[in-house]
Scaffold this motif. Sequence first.
Motif, PDB file in Angstrom:
ATOM      1  N   SER A 556    -117.927  36.308   0.071  1.00  0.00           N
ATOM      2  CA  SER A 556    -116.833  37.208  -0.297  1.00  0.00           C
ATOM      3  C   SER A 556    -116.753  37.413  -1.807  1.00  0.00           C
ATOM      4  CB  SER A 556    -115.494  36.665   0.205  1.00  0.00           C
ATOM      5  OG  SER A 556    -115.200  35.425  -0.402  1.00  0.00           O
ATOM      6  N   LYS A 557    -117.593  36.695  -2.551  1.00  0.00           N
ATOM      7  CA  LYS A 557    -117.589  36.825  -4.006  1.00  0.00           C
ATOM      8  C   LYS A 557    -119.010  36.704  -4.541  1.00  0.00           C
ATOM      9  CE  LYS A 557    -113.058  34.554  -4.411  1.00  0.00           C
ATOM     10  NZ  LYS A 557    -112.282  35.732  -4.768  1.00  0.00           N
ATOM     11  N   VAL A 558    -119.369  37.612  -5.441  1.00  0.00           N
ATOM     12  CA  VAL A 558    -120.613  37.525  -6.201  1.00  0.00           C
ATOM     13  C   VAL A 558    -120.247  37.680  -7.669  1.00  0.00           C
ATOM     14  CG1 VAL A 558    -122.848  38.573  -6.690  1.00  0.00           C
ATOM     15  CG2 VAL A 558    -122.046  38.406  -4.326  1.00  0.00           C
ATOM     16  N   GLU A 559    -120.695  36.726  -8.493  1.00  0.00           N
ATOM     17  CA  GLU A 559    -120.321  36.710  -9.907  1.00  0.00           C
ATOM     18  C   GLU A 559    -121.569  36.659 -10.775  1.00  0.00           C
ATOM     19  OE1 GLU A 559    -116.188  34.302  -8.834  1.00  0.00           O
ATOM     20  OE2 GLU A 559    -117.688  33.333 -10.134  1.00  0.00           O
ATOM     21  N   LEU A 560    -121.596  37.499 -11.806  1.00  0.00           N
ATOM     22  CA  LEU A 560    -122.735  37.591 -12.717  1.00  0.00           C
ATOM     23  C   LEU A 560    -122.297  37.275 -14.141  1.00  0.00           C
ATOM     24  CD1 LEU A 560    -124.131  41.085 -11.632  1.00  0.00           C
ATOM     25  CD2 LEU A 560    -124.679  38.873 -10.630  1.00  0.00           C
ATOM     26  N   LYS A 561    -123.202  36.694 -14.899  1.00  0.00           N
ATOM     27  CA  LYS A 561    -122.999  36.506 -16.333  1.00  0.00           C
ATOM     28  C   LYS A 561    -124.069  37.306 -17.054  1.00  0.00           C
ATOM     29  CE  LYS A 561    -120.812  32.057 -15.631  1.00  0.00           C
ATOM     30  NZ  LYS A 561    -120.941  30.587 -15.652  1.00  0.00           N
ATOM     31  N   CYS A 562    -123.623  38.369 -17.744  1.00  0.00           N
ATOM     32  CA  CYS A 562    -124.570  39.259 -18.412  1.00  0.00           C
ATOM     33  C   CYS A 562    -124.658  38.928 -19.902  1.00  0.00           C
ATOM     34  CB  CYS A 562    -124.211  40.719 -18.165  1.00  0.00           C
ATOM     35  SG  CYS A 562    -122.636  41.249 -18.877  1.00  0.00           S
ATOM     36  N   ASP A 563    -125.316  39.787 -20.648  1.00  0.00           N
ATOM     37  CA  ASP A 563    -125.594  39.517 -22.056  1.00  0.00           C
ATOM     38  C   ASP A 563    -124.596  40.243 -22.942  1.00  0.00           C
ATOM     39  OD1 ASP A 563    -126.866  38.657 -24.356  1.00  0.00           O
ATOM     40  OD2 ASP A 563    -128.379  40.247 -24.318  1.00  0.00           O
ATOM     41  N   THR A 564    -124.011  39.523 -23.908  1.00  0.00           N
ATOM     42  CA  THR A 564    -123.191  40.135 -24.957  1.00  0.00           C
ATOM     43  C   THR A 564    -123.672  39.711 -26.340  1.00  0.00           C
ATOM     44  OG1 THR A 564    -121.598  38.320 -24.701  1.00  0.00           O
ATOM     45  CG2 THR A 564    -121.108  40.385 -23.539  1.00  0.00           C
ATOM     46  N   ASN A 565    -124.832  39.094 -26.391  1.00  0.00           N
ATOM     47  CA  ASN A 565    -125.444  38.614 -27.635  1.00  0.00           C
ATOM     48  C   ASN A 565    -124.542  37.612 -28.348  1.00  0.00           C
ATOM     49  OD1 ASN A 565    -126.952  38.114 -29.881  1.00  0.00           O
ATOM     50  ND2 ASN A 565    -127.121  40.243 -30.547  1.00  0.00           N
ATOM     51  N   VAL A 566    -124.547  36.380 -27.856  1.00  0.00           N
ATOM     52  CA  VAL A 566    -123.702  35.330 -28.440  1.00  0.00           C
ATOM     53  C   VAL A 566    -124.201  34.872 -29.813  1.00  0.00           C
ATOM     54  CG1 VAL A 566    -122.892  34.526 -26.196  1.00  0.00           C
ATOM     55  CG2 VAL A 566    -124.934  33.488 -27.213  1.00  0.00           C
ATOM     56  N   LYS A 567    -125.295  35.441 -30.280  1.00  0.00           N
ATOM     57  CA  LYS A 567    -125.779  35.152 -31.631  1.00  0.00           C
ATOM     58  C   LYS A 567    -125.237  36.169 -32.641  1.00  0.00           C
ATOM     59  CE  LYS A 567    -128.376  31.777 -30.138  1.00  0.00           C
ATOM     60  NZ  LYS A 567    -127.991  30.377 -30.397  1.00  0.00           N
ATOM     61  N   ARG A 568    -124.237  36.926 -32.230  1.00  0.00           N
ATOM     62  CA  ARG A 568    -123.616  37.901 -33.121  1.00  0.00           C
ATOM     63  C   ARG A 568    -122.107  37.876 -32.885  1.00  0.00           C
ATOM     64  NH1 ARG A 568    -124.841  44.323 -33.324  1.00  0.00           N
ATOM     65  NH2 ARG A 568    -124.583  44.672 -35.567  1.00  0.00           N
ATOM     66  N   ASN A 569    -121.317  37.876 -33.961  1.00  0.00           N
ATOM     67  CA  ASN A 569    -119.873  37.730 -33.846  1.00  0.00           C
ATOM     68  C   ASN A 569    -119.183  39.031 -33.474  1.00  0.00           C
ATOM     69  OD1 ASN A 569    -119.009  34.924 -34.577  1.00  0.00           O
ATOM     70  ND2 ASN A 569    -120.356  35.376 -36.299  1.00  0.00           N
ATOM     71  N   LEU A 570    -118.063  38.883 -32.757  1.00  0.00           N
ATOM     72  CA  LEU A 570    -117.295  40.024 -32.263  1.00  0.00           C
ATOM     73  C   LEU A 570    -115.925  40.156 -32.910  1.00  0.00           C
ATOM     74  CD1 LEU A 570    -117.771  39.990 -28.385  1.00  0.00           C
ATOM     75  CD2 LEU A 570    -118.417  41.812 -29.945  1.00  0.00           C
ATOM     76  N   MET A 571    -115.482  39.140 -33.648  1.00  0.00           N
ATOM     77  CA  MET A 571    -114.111  39.171 -34.158  1.00  0.00           C
ATOM     78  C   MET A 571    -113.900  40.349 -35.106  1.00  0.00           C
ATOM     79  SD  MET A 571    -115.645  37.506 -36.855  1.00  0.00           S
ATOM     80  CE  MET A 571    -115.671  35.741 -36.761  1.00  0.00           C
ATOM     81  N   MET A 572    -112.665  40.822 -35.156  1.00  0.00           N
ATOM     82  CA  MET A 572    -112.310  41.908 -36.056  1.00  0.00           C
ATOM     83  C   MET A 572    -112.158  41.362 -37.465  1.00  0.00           C
ATOM     84  SD  MET A 572    -109.255  44.663 -35.551  1.00  0.00           S
ATOM     85  CE  MET A 572    -107.946  43.457 -35.742  1.00  0.00           C
ATOM     86  N   ARG A 573    -112.828  42.007 -38.406  1.00  0.00           N
ATOM     87  CA  ARG A 573    -112.753  41.615 -39.807  1.00  0.00           C
ATOM     88  C   ARG A 573    -112.042  42.695 -40.612  1.00  0.00           C
ATOM     89  NH1 ARG A 573    -116.863  37.972 -41.864  1.00  0.00           N
ATOM     90  NH2 ARG A 573    -116.708  39.180 -43.798  1.00  0.00           N
ATOM     91  N   LYS A 574    -111.431  42.295 -41.706  1.00  0.00           N
ATOM     92  CA  LYS A 574    -110.749  43.274 -42.550  1.00  0.00           C
ATOM     93  C   LYS A 574    -111.743  44.197 -43.254  1.00  0.00           C
ATOM     94  CE  LYS A 574    -108.269  40.070 -44.701  1.00  0.00           C
ATOM     95  NZ  LYS A 574    -108.378  38.880 -43.827  1.00  0.00           N
ATOM     96  N   ASP A 575    -112.995  43.732 -43.431  1.00  0.00           N
ATOM     97  CA  ASP A 575    -113.988  44.563 -44.109  1.00  0.00           C
ATOM     98  C   ASP A 575    -114.863  45.331 -43.134  1.00  0.00           C
ATOM     99  OD1 ASP A 575    -115.502  42.533 -43.044  1.00  0.00           O
ATOM    100  OD2 ASP A 575    -116.233  41.769 -44.961  1.00  0.00           O
ATOM    101  N   SER A 576    -114.595  45.216 -41.821  1.00  0.00           N
ATOM    102  CA  SER A 576    -115.315  45.962 -40.783  1.00  0.00           C
ATOM    103  C   SER A 576    -116.834  45.783 -40.893  1.00  0.00           C
ATOM    104  CB  SER A 576    -114.961  47.452 -40.857  1.00  0.00           C
ATOM    105  OG  SER A 576    -115.317  48.109 -39.665  1.00  0.00           O
ATOM    106  N   LEU A 577    -117.258  44.569 -41.175  1.00  0.00           N
ATOM    107  CA  LEU A 577    -118.674  44.279 -41.376  1.00  0.00           C
ATOM    108  C   LEU A 577    -119.469  44.507 -40.094  1.00  0.00           C
ATOM    109  CD1 LEU A 577    -120.704  43.183 -43.466  1.00  0.00           C
ATOM    110  CD2 LEU A 577    -120.224  40.888 -42.595  1.00  0.00           C
TER     111      LEU A 577
END
Length: 653
Positions: A556-577
């Motif tokens: 009744s459930k199928v779950e996948l873990k895909c790629d989001t590139n954990v070697k690159r940061n996602l947080m919002m920065r004030k300098d929009s780097l």
Amino acid sequence: MERRIFFKKGTQGAIAASILPIVGSSCVSTKENGIVLATTNDNAHNPGNPEQWQQMGTGMRANPLRKKIVDFDVVVIGGGAAGICAAVSAARNGSKTILVQDRPVLGGNASSEIRVHLNGVNHLKNGLPERETGIIEELLLLNRFQNPQESFTVWDHVLYDFVTREPNLELLLNTSAMRAEMKDGKIASAICWQLTTEMEYTINGKIFIDCSGDGLLAATSGALYRTGREASSEFNEKYAPEQADGWQMGATVLLSSKDMGKPMLFSPPSFTLKYEAEKSHKGRKLKPFVEGFWWVELGSEDDIIADYEENRHKLMGYAYGVWDYVKNSGKFPEAENYALDWVCSLPGKRESRRFMGDYILSEGDMLGNKQFDDAVAYGGWSLDEHNPGGIENLSEPPSYFHEKFAEVYQIPFRCLYSKNISNLLFAGRNISQTHIALSSSRIMATCALEGQAVGTAASICIKKGVLPRNITESYINELQEQLLRDDAFIPKRPSNNPNDIAKKASLIFASSTLSGDAKFLTDGMSRDIDGNIHHWESDKLPAEIQLEWDNSVNLSKVELKCDTNVKRNLMMRKDSLNDEHFSNQVPEELLKSLSLEARIDGNWVSISSINKNKTRLIKFNFDTIKATAIKIIVKETYGKENVKLFGISCFES
């Protein structure tokens, strides 16, 4: 000064005595929907005069004293990254949960009120991140979809949306937890005050989680805690001082400026304190000045909480003093067209109370990469100890950055619950650790991982009818497996969920493979790490992955873990780097569209499809079927020509 190692305050102690609005003990009330409509009271502060308030629309005469009593399974105090993840994880795992936040917005130091980057493990020796997944990544991804303009005030409302959309979770903003009410050595309720409604809440609960940083609820419960710096001899910490003292890392006022396209004069306000640049350590860099200076900070060697308002006033003065130096010293002609755009009015805190658990995490555990049987989270920011005195100790560097880590370290569950208050958990900078350990683990994404761990643990406590210490003794494997299923990562701890039917598949194969192997999708590791591959990557798109069983299975459930590139940061920065280490966009690796088919009675049947996926953990939920095979058709990413997967799990329920 003489160091106070342990502090213990009862519910009637000095901490609580002077901060709660006085409510008389003898009263008769009329209530409607939990609100006191009329009160007679012999307390001098509340005479109960029926002529005091006449509501003209109804003619009702009432006293403005308001009270509510509410009941929850899990009560989470503090709405920063740790508290959000704790509350969401508890709610998603089946516990009726409330999140209490003392500010009008969520996010803590990452909110628009303070605007600190939501850093995590992005300070390793190799320069690469080892980014956090689970709930905190889900939040950061949502921000990339809903807030591409990178507005901090919109970010506040991304957090608000994320919390309020959870069906099993209630939120109280502008509400301070004032004290704990105790019964039989446990917290029975949190007494809270909501500023905007003048409402006193009594929040009854079974499990309490203090993620507030300062930890007033925990302190008034009698939970043991420390403040200040341990002596180096106590935990054999090479970066601790020889003698224990009371110094704690300080709070910071941030500011930002913008180019107005014309010369902008600056006249400092009356409270400005002169910045003595000639006395400053070279580490106090004034360029770039556009996004301000993280080192406008003040610590304390005594009671840093009691000192907060005095320090806030000083910090405002110091912040304007530094800007006055930039604008008016004549040494920064490039600042001529710049004007202040935003100045923080709420200093962002780093350290105060650290509550004692069954284990105290120390410098040696981190640098020695100690492995814990009860590991539930990880960290890896450098040992970043800000100097005692902050900006009033100009001759020393603003932070020592003692040492970077070669790999991430584990955080054990025993650091996340109180050793003497049996139904109290905590997550964030107030966990059971030394001052030096705090210099690394205080980073918000690390705190968020702890939050998800304690929220999940709280839900297990509710389901099993046990207390947090019982999790360590009897249910730690269940806690770890649930965290891994929910896409948290625990270093060197692969998932081996006995209920995962995918692990029992007789065959797993792909229509094409560019790198990795389809068999890695059931090895329990959700990322490539330590030089080892744990993924399958397609050769172009579309592509298919197929799992086969010798006999039909119920699904009744199928779950996948895909790629989001954990070697690159996602947080919002004030300098929009936006570079090799930081992204200000939706990850192009993220899987966008896919579908699921199952072989039922020898025929392939379409089960479900997703066209605009926005999460790394992808879930297909459907009515139970009996199948001998499933097929996942991956169709499109947000930019990459191939798709990469790290895990497939299948469950009956």
